[in-house]
Design an enzyme around this catalytic site. Sequence first.
Site, PDB file in Angstrom:
ATOM      1  N   CYS A   1     -17.013 -56.346 -25.078  1.00 36.23           N
ATOM      2  CA  CYS A   1     -17.515 -57.523 -24.358  1.00 36.23           C
ATOM      3  C   CYS A   1     -19.029 -57.645 -24.366  1.00 36.23           C
ATOM      4  O   CYS A   1     -19.574 -58.714 -24.622  1.00 36.23           O
ATOM      5  CB  CYS A   1     -17.057 -57.482 -22.901  1.00 36.23           C
ATOM      6  SG  CYS A   1     -15.283 -57.512 -22.650  1.00 36.23           S
TER       7      CYS A   1
ATOM      8  N   VAL B   1      -1.911 -23.745 -34.202  1.00 39.23           N
ATOM      9  CA  VAL B   1      -2.887 -23.195 -33.262  1.00 39.23           C
ATOM     10  C   VAL B   1      -3.766 -24.347 -32.792  1.00 39.23           C
ATOM     11  O   VAL B   1      -4.446 -24.984 -33.591  1.00 39.23           O
ATOM     12  CB  VAL B   1      -3.731 -22.093 -33.927  1.00 39.23           C
ATOM     13  CG1 VAL B   1      -4.813 -21.607 -32.960  1.00 39.23           C
ATOM     14  CG2 VAL B   1      -2.845 -20.939 -34.365  1.00 39.23           C
TER      15      VAL B   1
ATOM     16  N   VAL C   1      -3.725 -31.909 -34.072  1.00 43.26           N
ATOM     17  CA  VAL C   1      -2.312 -31.857 -33.686  1.00 43.26           C
ATOM     18  C   VAL C   1      -1.988 -32.935 -32.654  1.00 43.26           C
ATOM     19  O   VAL C   1      -0.937 -33.567 -32.704  1.00 43.26           O
ATOM     20  CB  VAL C   1      -1.958 -30.456 -33.139  1.00 43.26           C
ATOM     21  CG1 VAL C   1      -0.535 -30.422 -32.593  1.00 43.26           C
ATOM     22  CG2 VAL C   1      -2.132 -29.406 -34.229  1.00 43.26           C
TER      23      VAL C   1
ATOM     24  N   ASP D   1     -16.292 -33.748 -43.029  1.00 44.00           N
ATOM     25  CA  ASP D   1     -17.747 -33.759 -43.097  1.00 44.00           C
ATOM     26  C   ASP D   1     -18.311 -32.377 -43.392  1.00 44.00           C
ATOM     27  O   ASP D   1     -19.338 -32.254 -44.069  1.00 44.00           O
ATOM     28  CB  ASP D   1     -18.328 -34.241 -41.757  1.00 44.00           C
ATOM     29  CG  ASP D   1     -18.380 -35.749 -41.656  1.00 44.00           C
ATOM     30  OD1 ASP D   1     -19.170 -36.352 -42.390  1.00 44.00           O
ATOM     31  OD2 ASP D   1     -17.624 -36.314 -40.850  1.00 44.00           O
TER      32      ASP D   1
ATOM     33  N   ARG E   1     -23.398 -38.221 -46.426  1.00 45.00           N
ATOM     34  CA  ARG E   1     -22.114 -38.833 -46.081  1.00 45.00           C
ATOM     35  C   ARG E   1     -22.251 -40.352 -46.096  1.00 45.00           C
ATOM     36  O   ARG E   1     -23.344 -40.886 -45.904  1.00 45.00           O
ATOM     37  CB  ARG E   1     -21.615 -38.361 -44.712  1.00 45.00           C
ATOM     38  CG  ARG E   1     -22.309 -39.043 -43.548  1.00 45.00           C
ATOM     39  CD  ARG E   1     -22.029 -38.428 -42.191  1.00 45.00           C
ATOM     40  NE  ARG E   1     -20.666 -38.401 -41.808  1.00 45.00           N
ATOM     41  CZ  ARG E   1     -20.061 -39.325 -41.065  1.00 45.00           C
ATOM     42  NH1 ARG E   1     -20.718 -40.426 -40.703  1.00 45.00           N
ATOM     43  NH2 ARG E   1     -18.810 -39.197 -40.702  1.00 45.00           N
TER      44      ARG E   1
ATOM     45  N   ALA F   1      -9.644 -60.252 -23.741  1.00 42.19           N
ATOM     46  CA  ALA F   1      -8.538 -61.056 -24.279  1.00 42.19           C
ATOM     47  C   ALA F   1      -8.929 -61.754 -25.577  1.00 42.19           C
ATOM     48  O   ALA F   1      -8.265 -61.634 -26.585  1.00 42.19           O
ATOM     49  CB  ALA F   1      -8.078 -62.079 -23.242  1.00 42.19           C
ATOM     50  N   PHE F   2      -9.993 -62.583 -25.542  1.00 37.46           N
ATOM     51  CA  PHE F   2     -10.546 -63.234 -26.731  1.00 37.46           C
ATOM     52  C   PHE F   2      -9.545 -64.142 -27.449  1.00 37.46           C
ATOM     53  O   PHE F   2      -9.641 -64.326 -28.659  1.00 37.46           O
ATOM     54  CB  PHE F   2     -11.095 -62.186 -27.704  1.00 37.46           C
ATOM     55  CG  PHE F   2     -11.919 -61.122 -27.049  1.00 37.46           C
ATOM     56  CD1 PHE F   2     -13.135 -61.446 -26.467  1.00 37.46           C
ATOM     57  CD2 PHE F   2     -11.480 -59.817 -26.989  1.00 37.46           C
ATOM     58  CE1 PHE F   2     -13.899 -60.471 -25.842  1.00 37.46           C
ATOM     59  CE2 PHE F   2     -12.232 -58.846 -26.365  1.00 37.46           C
ATOM     60  CZ  PHE F   2     -13.441 -59.164 -25.783  1.00 37.46           C
TER      61      PHE F   2
ATOM     62  N   MET G   1     -11.692 -62.418 -17.204  1.00 40.48           N
ATOM     63  CA  MET G   1     -11.440 -61.465 -18.287  1.00 40.48           C
ATOM     64  C   MET G   1     -12.742 -60.901 -18.841  1.00 40.48           C
ATOM     65  O   MET G   1     -12.819 -60.490 -19.993  1.00 40.48           O
ATOM     66  CB  MET G   1     -10.625 -62.131 -19.394  1.00 40.48           C
ATOM     67  CG  MET G   1     -11.131 -63.465 -19.840  1.00 40.48           C
ATOM     68  SD  MET G   1      -9.904 -64.330 -20.858  1.00 40.48           S
ATOM     69  CE  MET G   1     -10.759 -65.877 -21.151  1.00 40.48           C
TER      70      MET G   1
ATOM     71  N   GLU H   1     -17.690 -68.966 -26.692  1.00 42.72           N
ATOM     72  CA  GLU H   1     -17.292 -68.928 -28.101  1.00 42.72           C
ATOM     73  C   GLU H   1     -18.397 -69.205 -29.125  1.00 42.72           C
ATOM     74  O   GLU H   1     -18.415 -68.590 -30.193  1.00 42.72           O
ATOM     75  CB  GLU H   1     -16.160 -69.942 -28.332  1.00 42.72           C
ATOM     76  CG  GLU H   1     -14.866 -69.584 -27.644  1.00 42.72           C
ATOM     77  CD  GLU H   1     -13.798 -70.630 -27.888  1.00 42.72           C
ATOM     78  OE1 GLU H   1     -12.742 -70.281 -28.423  1.00 42.72           O
ATOM     79  OE2 GLU H   1     -14.029 -71.798 -27.542  1.00 42.72           O
TER      80      GLU H   1
END
Length: 1297
Positions: free
Chosen positions: A119, A226, A233, A329, A386, A764-765, A1005, A1228
């Site tokens: 937002c 582990v 995991v 990385d 990277r 919401a948009f 919203m 908008e």
Amino acid sequence: SKSETRQRSKSKGTGYRITRKREEKKKPGKKGRETHLSANACLMPICQLHGAAVTTVEGIGNTKTRLHPVQERIAKAHGSQCGFCTPGMVMSMYTLLRNKPKPSMEDITEALGGNLCRCTGYQEIIDGYRTFCENNNCCQQNNNVCCKSNESRLLEHDKNVELFRKEDLLPLDPTQDLIFPPELIRMAESPEQTTQKFHGERMTWISPITLDELVQLKTQYPQAPVVMGNTNVGLDIKFKGVLHPIIISPTRVRELFGVEQRPEGVCIGAGCSLSTVQSVLERCVCSLPAEHTQTYAALLGQLRHVGGQQIRNVATLGGNVASAYPNSDLNPILAAGRCSLLLQTKVPLDKDFFVGFRKTTLRPDELVLSVFIPISRKGEVVRAFRHAPRKTNALPTVTTGMRVWFHDGSDVVREMSVYYGGVGACTFCAERTSQQVTGRPWNEATLNEAYRVLVDEVTLGVSAPGGQVVFRRSLTLSLFFRFYLHVLQYLKDMVRLVAEVPCEQNSAMEPLPCVIGPGYQEFQVRSAQDPVGQPVPHSSALTHATGEAVYCDDIPHMNREVFLSLVTSTKAHAKIIHIDVSRALDMPGVVDVITAKDIPGQKFQSFTGINEEVLYILLPLCRIFVTCVGQIICAVVADTKQHGKLAAAALKVTYEDLPDRIFTTEEAVEQCSFYAPQRTLQRGDIHMAFQEAEHIYEGEIRVGGQEHFYMETQSMLVIPAREQKEVKVYLSTQHPTCAQMSVAETLGIPANRVSCHVKRVGGAFGGKITKASILACITAVAAWKTERPVRCVLERGEDMLITGGRHPVLGKYKVGFMNDGKIIAADVHYFVNAGNTPDESVLVVEKMLVQLDNAYNIPNLRGQSVACKTNLPSSTAFRGFGVPQSMVVIENMIHDVAMTLGRPAEEIKEMNLYKGLSRTHYKMEFDPENLHCCWVECKKRSELGRRRPAVAEFNRRNRWKKRGIAMVPIKYGVGFGHSFLQQAAALVHIYKDGSVLVSHGGIEMGQGLHTKVQQVVSRELNIPLSLIHISETCTSAVPNTNPTAASFGTDANGMAVWDACQTLYKRLEPVRKKDPSGTWKSWIATAFQERISLSATGFYRGHELSMDWQKQEGRPYTYFTYAVCCSEVELDCLTGEYRTVRADIVVDIGKSINPAIDIGQIKGAFMQGLGLYTMEELKFSPSGSLHTRGPGQYKIPAVCDVPLQFNVYLLPGSQNPFAIYSSKGIGEPIVFLGSSVFFAMKEAITAARTDVGLSGPFPLRTPATPEHACLACNTHFNQMIPKMEAGTSPPWAMELP
């Protein structure tokens, strides 16, 4: 120590990289030192919380007792809009301050780097927390873009430029913070530690305390994972449904956390978090000679970009190595840096260690105890690079570690090692390339030979997972070149055997600017006594910041409540042969399976006159199809969410594939697959104009879709009443009446039996209108059948899969223009990918044509648009409702005209702007004076005349970094195109104590609607804001509401509330006249005694609007919002990465009701537009399945993407007689101005193409991700990659739209 946290309901659906609840763990270190670390609630297992003090946002302060300064500052600095992400921001900053009470700006941006917001645009959050920062010496870090520059401007103006005052904020007092619980200190110091076991329905969690016990467990359960940080995991369990009967978590095995610094290097325990590794390496770099710290410095550079701070706090070094992700990385630099693992024996981390996708030479029963990182040797150069789709908190596309070792005093290579991640199934060793370079001098001839070998050595097939095949291969070359230059610089500085690196090449080694300066804004405030026009903070900002704000899924669970899980199609176009629900019904906790046959009422819903199924309908002897992956087939009702998910996965659907799947607009055109009607809008004679034009150019642009990515996913709770067939629906929607009517029709009951309640919406948009209504219907059917409360909350992945997003568009155009740049004709075709259902697509294509002209007066203009029916999930409404796609096509056309003529684009735009009293292409008359004012003001404020030559000079001096600057206007029609959608109603109660309760049809919203409405009431009744309350939006209080959308919420509901207040104020007039010296409370008491009604309804009818498509004329809007934005970017031509150096926005919003909220909306919309046009890429498989189903794959803008200088100016002196208090809608329009960054990128790419001898227009699709930007630069690295031959294998992802 490791970070701990616990799951909170508010973290649901926010993905594994961001959560609403940022929580903190403190554990005594060896010397009793406390460590404060933030963590993601959705990843932290509760089994690891033993011995940890967990602090949630509620624990540091609240509105009832005392606020913490961290909470107060984000609220008063206007850094909270929808509020769903605010607690996460608060806890990240709180943790930083506990560790470092006087942080730098770098500390702040790093702390917030793991948080996402949809937002605010982040600027207000950063500026609020900047107040904790005493010094910020950044002037040399930003390539002469000083972060103090805006601060000096504050002193130059008497205008209103401050949205909050630092002097009014609570001071930070660390002595008032929570202490670490003494009982946990005693527990940690106790020698009596025992193994812990936690048993669940399907899983056992074992936490040993000794290394011997750990080894024994791993021998006994070799397949058991582990788990330390649970960043690997945990994701498999949560998102892939992987089951591990046994999990071993050695977080209390001390031997795994040791750090030992030796003369030959440092040995770091495998259990150490990446944050700990970072601290260890920083100490090594500070204490050792520079020649010994090459590997350490390279690792530090990578570590700063691994996830966010919350991930680094829990992810471990050993886990990173052993998980063996192909785009890790760290593994390439660890391998290149001669590191080794300590198991029971020493194992080198080299080319033989990684053997396949997430596979290594480690046996299932082996454990990594520590990682040894050696010092670098004399004459050794080590670097790591990277590239990722976002600057921070994103998995890399390609990563590399490179090391070269020279003979003493020589530039001859003695040894070389090059490893890549992201170019294969595992970490890849470029062994042949290294051998090619070894024994040769470090010069350009050697480099060119290395390129040749590297191109042959790194191969990727067209269907390689992750796609971007040409781009990834190109990156291996460009990153190698960057390493070459770094080594040249080293040889010049240390060995002095080579000449200076050419100045124009230096830019390849320099980072993009990154220091975010304070935001600057100018606005006008009315009288200080007038509540309207004041920068009042959002009315719920404080409760957002304290976690007290209630969202749909925060409603306490009810007695006998059950959870709804959806079953969706895995096929894009198929016939369903059979649905087997038997296994699902037999599973624990399952109550029922809901199918279309359970719907008691209407089985279809219509939003634009075309029916859409609520649930897949399976009837005997009927040929029924599924038409997209993600189409809802049925639903499972279970006692818990987990049981529901397991049962939904167990339900078996048998399909029969059907031919002729349609995914792209080209395929839809070929097969004439459209939704009716197709629209055309035209003025003038384009055919005659094209004959008169001196130039004609034809082009196209592909505009990608966009995911809403609201922080709060689709959420609802349906409660059936015990009598009269009543149903209560609590949901997150923009249109409660739509949900009410849909549920009533689906259940076959009158609408007066259904009440919909919305407290607030976490973003919401446009995505919570039709989709929320369909989901509410399904949930209501489940509640109706089971006679129990039913809750449905989508997870992020299924929300993205099911609900659709912004329409992808293929825009084609033909433009005729004169030598001076005057455009005399344009013919534009929009092919819109609507998906498998019509939804609101026909309305979208209509609005695209109505807004086709943007701000330009093209005398002969034709637009044609069609909604293409495809086998992708249905596209739906999204902020701007087709306008951002429509206008970017026109803007791209104008830039092509400018390129053809070799002139700056802003000259062509200014020449073609509407001037004087004008008519649109649909014959609506308007005055564009304020549009011109915005244009002139933006040129002045952005210093475009000075900066354009400076950009050209920068590009002349730099080969590998280029800058671009672009200016974009907008003329945006506010509101709905139909009169009946303009109306609104309100209900205002005054209670005997003088307090006021307001109900209206709008939804809060994040856009500050309730706050503005309170300001309206405050002015009209002449009472303080503290007396006014808005509880919720409810269809029982205000019926027949319209959607809160189209930037029209305040216009309509503000006027309705104004009308109610006028009625009440007039009723009280006799009382005021009798007692002119009385108070508000005394007047209300008197009015009650005199039986004057203290309750009133208000109504706003709206203006008469229409659009006649037969006559091709109309008045679909009452007014326009105007704005102009000038953006400058700096682009890295080697990787396609960019940074927005500066953005200046001038906006005509009339007289702002609340400048702080409006400026926040402007910045948030701009950032969402920046994401649309440059970052957010939806990728679908060739079978129609969405690849990008979460924050790990789909990147929205983060803190790192905020413009380094972000300036907003509200145009003074503007009037608007068509809206309340002369204001204008703003939610908008500014989204489109994010395209100024796209066009600035295009300017930078043009400069790069000029360097390789290319000129004229070129295609660049949106979003202009680093891949598309890099390939458009067409450097010689791109040209070295052989073209992919069309083969039998399909590409990994389709090319949309």
